[in-house]
Design a protein around this motif. Structure first.
Motif, PDB file in Angstrom:
ATOM      1  N   LYS A  92       0.840  -1.199   0.000  1.00 24.14           N
ATOM      2  CA  LYS A  92       0.000   0.000   0.000  1.00 24.14           C
ATOM      3  C   LYS A  92       0.876   1.251   0.000  1.00 24.14           C
ATOM      4  O   LYS A  92       0.618   2.210   0.711  1.00 24.14           O
ATOM      5  N   HIS A  93       1.911   1.238  -0.836  1.00 18.16           N
ATOM      6  CA  HIS A  93       2.850   2.366  -0.903  1.00 18.16           C
ATOM      7  C   HIS A  93       3.021   2.810  -2.347  1.00 18.16           C
ATOM      8  O   HIS A  93       3.305   2.000  -3.237  1.00 18.16           O
ATOM      9  N   ILE A  94       2.792   4.104  -2.591  1.00 14.04           N
ATOM     10  CA  ILE A  94       2.947   4.719  -3.914  1.00 14.04           C
ATOM     11  C   ILE A  94       3.923   5.876  -3.801  1.00 14.04           C
ATOM     12  O   ILE A  94       3.926   6.609  -2.811  1.00 14.04           O
ATOM     13  N   ILE A  95       4.760   6.030  -4.813  1.00 16.97           N
ATOM     14  CA  ILE A  95       5.716   7.144  -4.860  1.00 16.97           C
ATOM     15  C   ILE A  95       5.320   8.084  -5.986  1.00 16.97           C
ATOM     16  O   ILE A  95       5.037   7.651  -7.112  1.00 16.97           O
ATOM     17  N   THR A  96       5.296   9.368  -5.692  1.00 17.15           N
ATOM     18  CA  THR A  96       5.055  10.375  -6.722  1.00 17.15           C
ATOM     19  C   THR A  96       5.967  11.562  -6.450  1.00 17.15           C
ATOM     20  O   THR A  96       6.917  11.466  -5.676  1.00 17.15           O
ATOM     21  N   CYS A  97       5.689  12.686  -7.076  1.00 17.76           N
ATOM     22  CA  CYS A  97       6.565  13.857  -6.982  1.00 17.76           C
ATOM     23  C   CYS A  97       5.725  15.090  -6.624  1.00 17.76           C
ATOM     24  O   CYS A  97       4.565  15.184  -7.019  1.00 17.76           O
ATOM     25  N   GLY A 115      -5.917   4.717   3.398  1.00 21.05           N
ATOM     26  CA  GLY A 115      -4.884   3.855   3.948  1.00 21.05           C
ATOM     27  C   GLY A 115      -3.678   3.613   3.069  1.00 21.05           C
ATOM     28  O   GLY A 115      -2.788   2.830   3.428  1.00 21.05           O
ATOM     29  N   ILE A 116      -3.602   4.284   1.912  1.00 21.31           N
ATOM     30  CA  ILE A 116      -2.435   4.154   1.045  1.00 21.31           C
ATOM     31  C   ILE A 116      -1.373   5.157   1.504  1.00 21.31           C
ATOM     32  O   ILE A 116      -1.678   6.337   1.701  1.00 21.31           O
ATOM     33  N   GLU A 117      -0.140   4.703   1.658  1.00 22.16           N
ATOM     34  CA  GLU A 117       0.946   5.602   2.038  1.00 22.16           C
ATOM     35  C   GLU A 117       1.566   6.193   0.774  1.00 22.16           C
ATOM     36  O   GLU A 117       1.933   5.462  -0.145  1.00 22.16           O
ATOM     37  N   ILE A 118       1.665   7.503   0.723  1.00 26.14           N
ATOM     38  CA  ILE A 118       2.226   8.194  -0.448  1.00 26.14           C
ATOM     39  C   ILE A 118       3.540   8.862  -0.055  1.00 26.14           C
ATOM     40  O   ILE A 118       3.587   9.618   0.919  1.00 26.14           O
ATOM     41  N   THR A 119       4.587   8.597  -0.814  1.00 31.62           N
ATOM     42  CA  THR A 119       5.850   9.319  -0.670  1.00 31.62           C
ATOM     43  C   THR A 119       5.910  10.378  -1.764  1.00 31.62           C
ATOM     44  O   THR A 119       5.811  10.051  -2.951  1.00 31.62           O
ATOM     45  N   TYR A 120       6.035  11.644  -1.354  1.00 35.15           N
ATOM     46  CA  TYR A 120       6.112  12.755  -2.304  1.00 35.15           C
ATOM     47  C   TYR A 120       7.573  13.178  -2.441  1.00 35.15           C
ATOM     48  O   TYR A 120       8.127  13.804  -1.541  1.00 35.15           O
ATOM     49  N   LEU A 121       8.195  12.843  -3.556  1.00 32.10           N
ATOM     50  CA  LEU A 121       9.598  13.189  -3.758  1.00 32.10           C
ATOM     51  C   LEU A 121       9.748  14.690  -3.978  1.00 32.10           C
ATOM     52  O   LEU A 121       8.962  15.299  -4.718  1.00 32.10           O
TER      53      LEU A 121
END
Length: 390
Positions: A92-97, A115-121
């Motif tokens: 449940k992990h997505i990476i975006t910018c 409940g999705i974890e988002i990493t914002y680069l």
């Protein structure tokens, strides 16, 4: 005085040959493409398959990897929501910018609530993403990387080949919003390992209301559930009666799309003369690789809204058309560490193949005169020239 249109990243003029290709399917061959029991339905169905072939040929991919949608926003929603649902057993992990289009960021915000974890680069001051940070951010539970090909505001181009390679090596899906890239830059999907890609036709002189979703065929099929349920149109990926004229126009527009060398010359002229003739101006992302048609310029100590209001003969924007009504500064510029004052002072110029050099020259002269007039009456500019503010 004639109108000068310099807002082509928002939308572009439909090419006359594209319009001509669409007209028969609005007037004579107006059948439903799913009604293959009769001739008009079959004609419409065949026209769609021709358009699919035109798109596939331009992108160097297979026709069964191409699906037609209403546009990139629909494609973005379908992919982000669909992948989050289909791959939740994996993670449940997505990476975006941080500089992605609002369609991506808004959808990610909704997914976070689910409940999705988002990493914002982050990006650097030139709007560029750190590839090592991207690689380090990918985890065993990462299911998707969503990074655009080219930014709609700054024009900064991301290294999509390298991003695709990293994702491939890490066994993570790479989804690319290529809305500002396709039709302006060459893209060979046999050479660039993007898994999923989307774009809209109206950015490269096609009609509004139609877009493309590309899903790579792999030995283990990529799971993107339908966002719009209905009939079995587009192999069950998207329900709803197919927009035959728009799809035909999309195929034709992409078939004839190409890069135009004069656009960089015009853009460079615009930047060179404006920076030389107007003090306290600078170009966002000037040192980065950018789209040839795009320039985002800050005119310090002037509000972009005031400048554009004083130039009704010029069609310009202060950033993304999808966020132009917001009172907040551009999220793209904020991510590039630009101050609020400079963000509110920035104007985007986006040219097209229909832009003429005489229009660029006239726009430069008009901008120089408008800035001079506004600053002459501006107490803020006087404070700056008196050395009381930076």
């Amino acid at each position: 005085m004639s109108w000068i249109y310099l807002d082509n990243n928002a939308t572009s003029k439909i090419d006359p040959s594209v319009l001509d290709s669409m007209l028969p399917y609005l007037q004579e061959s107006y059948g439903n493409a799913s009604s293959v029991q009769h001739r008009m339905g079959r004609e419409a169905n065949q026209a769609i398959e021709v358009a699919r072939q035109q798109v596939a040929s331009k992108l160097t991919c297979k026709t069964n990897e191409i699906f037609f949608t209403s546009g990139a926003t629909e494609g973005i929603n379908m992919v982000l929501r669909g992948v989050a649902e289909a791959y939740q057993k994996k993670g449940k992990h997505i990476i975006t910018c941080r500089t992605e289009h609002k369609a991506v960021l808004s959808t990610c915000a909704i997914l976070e609530k689910r409940g999705i974890e988002i990493t914002y680069l982050p990006v650097d001051e030139q709007g560029q993403v750190d590839l090592q940070l991207l690689e380090d951010s990918i985890r065993p539970d990462t299911i998707l990387v969503s990074i655009m090909a080219a930014n709609n505001e700054s024009g900064v181009i991301h290294p999509i080949d390298e991003i695709a390679t990293i994702c491939q090596r890490k066994d993570v899906l790479y989804f690319c919003d290529a809305t500002q890239y396709v039709g302006k830059q060459e893209l060979n999907l046999q050479n660039t390992a993007i898994d999923i890609l989307t774009f809209s036709a109206h950015k490269f002189h096609g009609p509004k209301g139609v877009g493309v979703l590309y899903i790579r065929r792999k030995s283990k099929p990529i799971q993107v559930p339908a966002l719009i349920s209905g009939g079995k149109q587009e192999h069950g990926i998207r329900g709803g009666t197919l927009q035959v004229p728009n799809i035909v126009g999309c195929g034709k527009a992409l078939e004839i799309a190409k890069s135009h060398s004069h656009l960089k010359l015009y853009r460079d002229q615009l930047e060179r003369e404006l920076l030389a003739r107007i003090p306290q101006t600078f170009v966002h992302g000037a040192s980065a690789k950018r789209l040839d048609n795009t320039s985002f310029i800050a005119f310090r100590h002037i509000k972009s809204a005031e400048l554009m209001t004083s130039l009704p003969q010029l069609a310009l924007s202060s950033g993304s058309a999808c966020a132009s009504g917001l009172l907040d500064p551009s999220h793209v510029l904020k991510a590039m560490q630009v101050s609020d004052d400079d963000a509110f002072s920035s104007v985007r110029f986006s040219l097209s193949k229909f832009t003429e050099q005489s229009e660029v020259t006239r726009a430069i002269d008009d901008l120089v005169a408008a800035v001079e007039q506004i600053r002459t009456l501006s107490p803020v500019w006087k404070l700056f020239t008196d050395g009381l503010i930076d």
